[in-house]
Design a protein around this motif. Structure first.
Motif, PDB file in Angstrom:
ATOM      1  N   ALA A 191      -1.318  -1.502   9.998  1.00  0.00           N
ATOM      2  CA  ALA A 191      -1.955  -2.255  11.087  1.00  0.00           C
ATOM      3  C   ALA A 191      -2.679  -3.484  10.551  1.00  0.00           C
ATOM      4  O   ALA A 191      -2.872  -4.459  11.268  1.00  0.00           O
ATOM      5  CB  ALA A 191      -2.933  -1.356  11.841  1.00  0.00           C
ATOM      6  N   MET A 192      -3.067  -3.398   9.285  1.00  0.00           N
ATOM      7  CA  MET A 192      -3.761  -4.531   8.654  1.00  0.00           C
ATOM      8  C   MET A 192      -2.754  -5.548   8.115  1.00  0.00           C
ATOM      9  O   MET A 192      -3.134  -6.588   7.575  1.00  0.00           O
ATOM     10  CB  MET A 192      -4.623  -3.971   7.520  1.00  0.00           C
ATOM     11  CG  MET A 192      -5.738  -4.856   7.046  1.00  0.00           C
ATOM     12  SD  MET A 192      -6.931  -5.209   8.338  1.00  0.00           S
ATOM     13  CE  MET A 192      -7.060  -6.980   8.131  1.00  0.00           C
ATOM     14  N   SER A 249      -2.263   8.632   7.832  1.00  0.00           N
ATOM     15  CA  SER A 249      -3.344   7.872   8.453  1.00  0.00           C
ATOM     16  C   SER A 249      -3.671   6.628   7.630  1.00  0.00           C
ATOM     17  O   SER A 249      -3.915   5.551   8.189  1.00  0.00           O
ATOM     18  CB  SER A 249      -4.590   8.749   8.591  1.00  0.00           C
ATOM     19  OG  SER A 249      -4.285   9.897   9.345  1.00  0.00           O
ATOM     20  N   GLY A 250      -3.660   6.774   6.311  1.00  0.00           N
ATOM     21  CA  GLY A 250      -3.869   5.618   5.435  1.00  0.00           C
ATOM     22  C   GLY A 250      -2.783   4.583   5.644  1.00  0.00           C
ATOM     23  O   GLY A 250      -3.047   3.375   5.680  1.00  0.00           O
ATOM     24  N   VAL A 260       0.858  -1.191   0.000  1.00  0.00           N
ATOM     25  CA  VAL A 260       0.000   0.000   0.000  1.00  0.00           C
ATOM     26  C   VAL A 260       0.896   1.244   0.000  1.00  0.00           C
ATOM     27  O   VAL A 260       1.835   1.344   0.792  1.00  0.00           O
ATOM     28  CB  VAL A 260      -0.948   0.039   1.228  1.00  0.00           C
ATOM     29  CG1 VAL A 260      -1.724   1.350   1.257  1.00  0.00           C
ATOM     30  CG2 VAL A 260      -1.919  -1.142   1.199  1.00  0.00           C
ATOM     31  N   ILE A 308      -1.153   4.138   8.377  1.00  0.00           N
ATOM     32  CA  ILE A 308      -1.390   3.523   9.693  1.00  0.00           C
ATOM     33  C   ILE A 308      -2.393   2.372   9.557  1.00  0.00           C
ATOM     34  O   ILE A 308      -2.160   1.264  10.047  1.00  0.00           O
ATOM     35  CB  ILE A 308      -1.877   4.595  10.700  1.00  0.00           C
ATOM     36  CG1 ILE A 308      -0.707   5.517  11.080  1.00  0.00           C
ATOM     37  CG2 ILE A 308      -2.487   3.952  11.939  1.00  0.00           C
ATOM     38  CD1 ILE A 308      -1.108   6.759  11.852  1.00  0.00           C
ATOM     39  N   GLY A 309      -3.483   2.646   8.862  1.00  0.00           N
ATOM     40  CA  GLY A 309      -4.503   1.605   8.683  1.00  0.00           C
ATOM     41  C   GLY A 309      -3.969   0.407   7.928  1.00  0.00           C
ATOM     42  O   GLY A 309      -4.180  -0.744   8.325  1.00  0.00           O
ATOM     43  N   ALA A 310      -3.246   0.693   6.846  1.00  0.00           N
ATOM     44  CA  ALA A 310      -2.739  -0.394   6.004  1.00  0.00           C
ATOM     45  C   ALA A 310      -1.694  -1.222   6.741  1.00  0.00           C
ATOM     46  O   ALA A 310      -1.688  -2.450   6.675  1.00  0.00           O
ATOM     47  CB  ALA A 310      -2.154   0.185   4.717  1.00  0.00           C
ATOM     48  N   ALA A 354      -0.106  12.236  13.152  1.00  0.00           N
ATOM     49  CA  ALA A 354      -0.153  10.841  12.717  1.00  0.00           C
ATOM     50  C   ALA A 354       1.245  10.220  12.707  1.00  0.00           C
ATOM     51  O   ALA A 354       1.391   9.003  12.875  1.00  0.00           O
ATOM     52  CB  ALA A 354      -0.787  10.741  11.332  1.00  0.00           C
ATOM     53  N   PHE A 390      -1.905  14.481   6.257  1.00  0.00           N
ATOM     54  CA  PHE A 390      -2.473  13.876   7.471  1.00  0.00           C
ATOM     55  C   PHE A 390      -3.197  12.574   7.098  1.00  0.00           C
ATOM     56  O   PHE A 390      -3.062  11.549   7.767  1.00  0.00           O
ATOM     57  CB  PHE A 390      -3.432  14.881   8.117  1.00  0.00           C
ATOM     58  CG  PHE A 390      -4.162  14.357   9.321  1.00  0.00           C
ATOM     59  CD1 PHE A 390      -3.481  14.030  10.480  1.00  0.00           C
ATOM     60  CD2 PHE A 390      -5.535  14.199   9.301  1.00  0.00           C
ATOM     61  CE1 PHE A 390      -4.155  13.558  11.597  1.00  0.00           C
ATOM     62  CE2 PHE A 390      -6.225  13.731  10.403  1.00  0.00           C
ATOM     63  CZ  PHE A 390      -5.533  13.410  11.557  1.00  0.00           C
ATOM     64  N   ALA A 391      -3.928  12.634   5.997  1.00  0.00           N
ATOM     65  CA  ALA A 391      -4.628  11.432   5.530  1.00  0.00           C
ATOM     66  C   ALA A 391      -3.633  10.419   4.970  1.00  0.00           C
ATOM     67  O   ALA A 391      -3.839   9.210   5.103  1.00  0.00           O
ATOM     68  CB  ALA A 391      -5.666  11.796   4.478  1.00  0.00           C
ATOM     69  N   ILE A 417      -3.087   4.929  -2.986  1.00  0.00           N
ATOM     70  CA  ILE A 417      -4.223   5.761  -2.555  1.00  0.00           C
ATOM     71  C   ILE A 417      -3.875   7.231  -2.740  1.00  0.00           C
ATOM     72  O   ILE A 417      -2.908   7.735  -2.154  1.00  0.00           O
ATOM     73  CB  ILE A 417      -4.581   5.534  -1.068  1.00  0.00           C
ATOM     74  CG1 ILE A 417      -4.604   4.037  -0.721  1.00  0.00           C
ATOM     75  CG2 ILE A 417      -5.925   6.164  -0.742  1.00  0.00           C
ATOM     76  CD1 ILE A 417      -4.737   3.773   0.778  1.00  0.00           C
ATOM     77  N   VAL A 442      -4.647  10.511  -1.617  1.00  0.00           N
ATOM     78  CA  VAL A 442      -5.367  11.075  -0.473  1.00  0.00           C
ATOM     79  C   VAL A 442      -5.499  12.591  -0.582  1.00  0.00           C
ATOM     80  O   VAL A 442      -4.934  13.209  -1.480  1.00  0.00           O
ATOM     81  CB  VAL A 442      -4.668  10.703   0.857  1.00  0.00           C
ATOM     82  CG1 VAL A 442      -4.911   9.257   1.185  1.00  0.00           C
ATOM     83  CG2 VAL A 442      -3.198  11.032   0.799  1.00  0.00           C
TER      84      VAL A 442
END
Lengths: 417, 329
Positions: free
Chosen positions: A70-71, A63-64, A22, A66-68, A90, A59-60, A53, A55
């Motif tokens: 963590a996944m 954050s993206g 990602v 972080i989500g990816a 972030a 900041f996004a 992505i 974005v």
């Protein structure tokens, strides 16, 4: 494969070779060419499988990531300047959650006044965010550091900034060796996350932690980052064995072990410094260089061992801690504590001002003669600032400080070099 | 004995007594095998609308996804009361990052799932009105604009309750909060401010936008179930009264949520691709005073004497909603 290639493109190719899954990015100069190239690689299928992505902000972007991450996905982004400040919240969060995100920082000054050119104020502003920080001297190293960074980040489960000088490196065409996919695959195994968001084994990530445990969390973050001081040299050695060249590591000595005067710096200016030092050494001057490759965690012991013998240390700083002075020099003083080695801070190259061999030569000669002051601004137009300061003392101030300052300098009709 | 066909004229929720209903009509909560996403023992206040709304929404989502879901939470009451380390009330994979980035974190989670070929796992993000309509608004709009495959649920209690009841952009006009005190010429929150996010979400032309309320939990469940099966960006805005912030009795949470809709201030509808598709009609229309009066945050509208001018303005707002969404039967 040797290629004559732009630094940004080389870094993008290196990142693609690391097979990120990602990429979440927002464009900002001088990082744009990196993310443009990666977007192209994803679109053409050259980099696959990978989600790119687009974005709406830095900041996004973080954050993206972080989500990816963590996944359980290998995750990358790039930014610079205002961008890294906009994502600052972030940035801290990513390291607090122990997510091994790799981010290129194409170092650039921070406004106001707005300035798109190079200095290190951006990444230095986030030096205590819990991220590791590696600084590239040239484009080959920038490329190599990214490959090492993914391995290091994932081994420690911590995020890493690979810092490279904006424009000076990102937009420079140099000959670099781009390794084969097979070589990178052999060096960098697939990402095995420490912890993932798995519906079949649910965990809560990012819980609220009160005073009873927060210090322990921070202690552990520090302990984990300090492990990098041992891991980085190991990975650099492994890299040399696999790729056939030296790249990275904690520090890079250049005649520093045999010199009385040692110049310390980070990033691309090391090349210019070494040229000047070569000249001075032909005159028999005792001067050497120590490059700091890893700024976080700061290699206190390695630095002390490398230059603890010096008579004086000159630190070339590409950022400036307003109200205090030099950021790198502070770390140097800590590394050399108790040795009574004069450590001179030289603030140079702010906002992209060229650091010339002529100025460095003059500076180093002043240092060698023992006449260098504690805090020096290389090529500062003293007449201009003195005039502004004098004017300020006479006139009641109003209006935005930085704009007024620039107007005053212009009004004083002083040429800014 | 035959099962009595109950004539269920509902003034409360379908939860109470709904085990008497036909199985197809029963709520997720009525089943023995309910998901229990948010276990009891968390630290929400008594009568917390958000805890109730989140529990029902997440249980419904778990039920609909057969537990194959990941939850992203914004900072706020819901995050704080459910995860004081080392405890957690969540029985789902759950991540909290920051106040303003839940939609973007969810985007990242969705991207990672896509790249890993896990199309069966669905992403649900949630936050309060502050994290959604204010600080997280940019990220949310970005998520909508890209049509990322995320269901975002906003629990709207009309102010920043976690930090001690300060005004958010979802705070209604005239409401008293700690930052819109009940003093001065126009006490409470200003008129003409604030945003109704469902309509902004609709302007993004995303596949699904809905409003719901803890006063009708069966409807909330149905909307979550509906939304979870769609792809792309989806948004559900849930009215969740806050006894503390609203200055109301804990046992009045559901009643106030119902009054908010029955007076027209909080329309309940569904929209698809930017167009209103279905509306929940008002059963017993009430004047806005019925909704305002039980709440201390509006006390200055009635004491020392009724502020008829401003109450009329609020009534006009409710009437506009009733007309715009055709809320009357």
């Amino acid at each position: 494969m040797l290629k004559q290639i732009e630094g940004s493109r080389a870094v993008a190719e290196a990142v693609a070779l690391c097979r990120p899954e990602v990429i979440s990015a927002y464009p900002i100069s001088p990082q744009t060419h990196i993310v443009e190239a990666l977007s192209e690689f994803v679109r053409t299928g050259e980099l696959s499988p990978c989600e790119y992505i687009n974005v709406e902000s830095e900041f996004a972007a973080m954050s993206g990531c972080i989500g990816a991450s963590a996944m359980g996905a290998r995750t990358y982004t790039a930014t610079a300047s205002q961008g890294i400040l906009f994502m600052a919240e972030a940035v801290f969060n990513a390291s607090g959650l122990g997510l091994p995100i790799v981010m290129t920082v194409a170092n650039r000054a921070i406004g106001a006044p707005i300035n798109i050119w190079n200095d290190h104020s951006d990444s230095m502003a986030l030096r205590d965010s819990g991220w590791l920080q590696l600084f590239a001297e040239n484009n080959q190293e920038a490329l190599d550091l990214h490959i090492q960074a993914f391995k290091l980040a994932e081994a420690l489960s911590l995020p890493i900034m690979v810092c490279m000088d904006g424009f000076i490196l990102t937009h420079a065409y140099e000959r670099v060796d781009i390794p084969s996919q097979a070589l990178v695959d052999a060096y960098l195994p697939p990402y095995v996350p420490r912890q993932v968001l798995d519906p079949d084994d649910p965990v809560s990530i990012g819980a609220m932690v009160g005073p009873e445990a927060f210090t322990e969390v921070r202690y552990l973050a520090h302990a984990r980052q300090m492990q990098a001081l041992e891991l980085i040299p190991e990975l650099a050695l492994e890299f040399r064995q696999a790729f056939g060249r030296d790249s990275g590591g904690l520090i890079s000595p250049y005649f520093s072990d045999e010199s009385e005067t040692v110049v310390v710096a980070l990033g691309s200016v090391l090349g210019t410094i070494k040229d000047v030092v070569d000249e001075l050494r032909t005159e028999g001057k005792s001067i050497g260089v120590l490059g700091i490759k890893t700024f976080r965690p700061f290699p206190l012991d390695a630095v002390r061992e490398a230059i603890g013998h010096a008579k004086r240390v000159v630190v070339i700083e590409r950022s400036f801690a307003i109200g205090q002075g030099g950021i790198v020099a502070d770390s140097l003083r800590k590394a050399l504590a108790g040795l009574h080695i004069p450590t001179h801070t030289v603030v140079a190259g702010l906002g992209g001002r060229p650091i010339t061999t002529v100025s460095l030569d003059r500076l180093f000669r002043t240092a060698l003669s023992g006449e260098l002051g504690n805090l020096t601004f290389l090529d500062l137009d003293h007449a201009a600032v003195d005039r502004v300061l004098a004017h300020e003392r006479e006139v009641r101030r109003s209006g935005p400080g930085a704009n007024r300052m620039v107007q005053e300098i212009a009004r004083a009709n002083v040429r800014i070099v | 004995m035959t099962v009595q066909q109950i004539s269920f004229y509902q003034t409360g929720t379908f939860t109470v007594g709904n085990r008497l209903l036909d199985e197809a009509q029963r709520t997720v909560q009525a089943t023995v095998a309910r998901a229990n996403s948010l276990t009891s023992g968390h630290r929400a206040c008594q009568g917390c609308g958000e805890a109730l709304g989140a529990r029902y929404a997440m249980d419904a989502a778990m039920h609909a996804t057969q537990r194959q879901m990941v939850v992203v939470n914004a900072t706020g009451c819901l995050e704080v009361f459910s995860t004081p380390y080392p405890e957690t009330s969540w029985q789902v994979p759950w991540i909290h990052s920051l106040f303003g980035n839940a939609p973007a974190v969810a985007t990242g989670v969705a991207a990672a799932l896509r790249v890993k070929g896990r199309q069966d796992v669905r992403v649900v993000a949630q936050g309060g009105d502050g994290g959604t309509t204010d600080i997280g608004f940019g990220c949310l709009s970005g998520m909508f604009e890209r049509n990322d495959d995320v269901l975002y649920i906003c629990y709207d209690n009309e102010a920043y309750m976690n930090t001690g009841v300060q005004r958010s952009s979802a705070t209604p006009p005239a409401a008293r909060t700690a930052t819109t005190p009940a003093m001065g010429d126009a006490p409470g929150n200003q008129f003409g401010q604030g945003k109704f996010l469902p309509e902004i979400a609709m302007a993004h032309r995303i596949p699904y936008v809905a409003t719901a309320s803890v006063a009708d939990l069966r409807d909330l469940e149905a909307k979550v179930e509906e939304a979870i099966h769609l792809r792309g960006a989806r948004y559900i805005h849930v009215m969740v009264p806050c006894p503390l912030g609203w200055g109301a009795a804990s046992h009045d949470t559901i009643r106030l949520a119902r009054l908010a809709s029955e007076c027209g201030l909080f329309p309940i509808f569904e929209a698809r691709n930017g167009e209103v598709a279905d509306v929940r009609k008002i059963r017993h229309r009430v004047p806005v005073e019925d909704f305002l009066k039980p709440q201390k945050r509006f006390a200055h509208l009635f004491d020392p004497e009724p502020d008829t001018r401003r109450i009329a303005l609020i009534q006009a707002h409710a009437d506009r909603n009733i007309q715009r969404y055709a809320l009357l039967p």
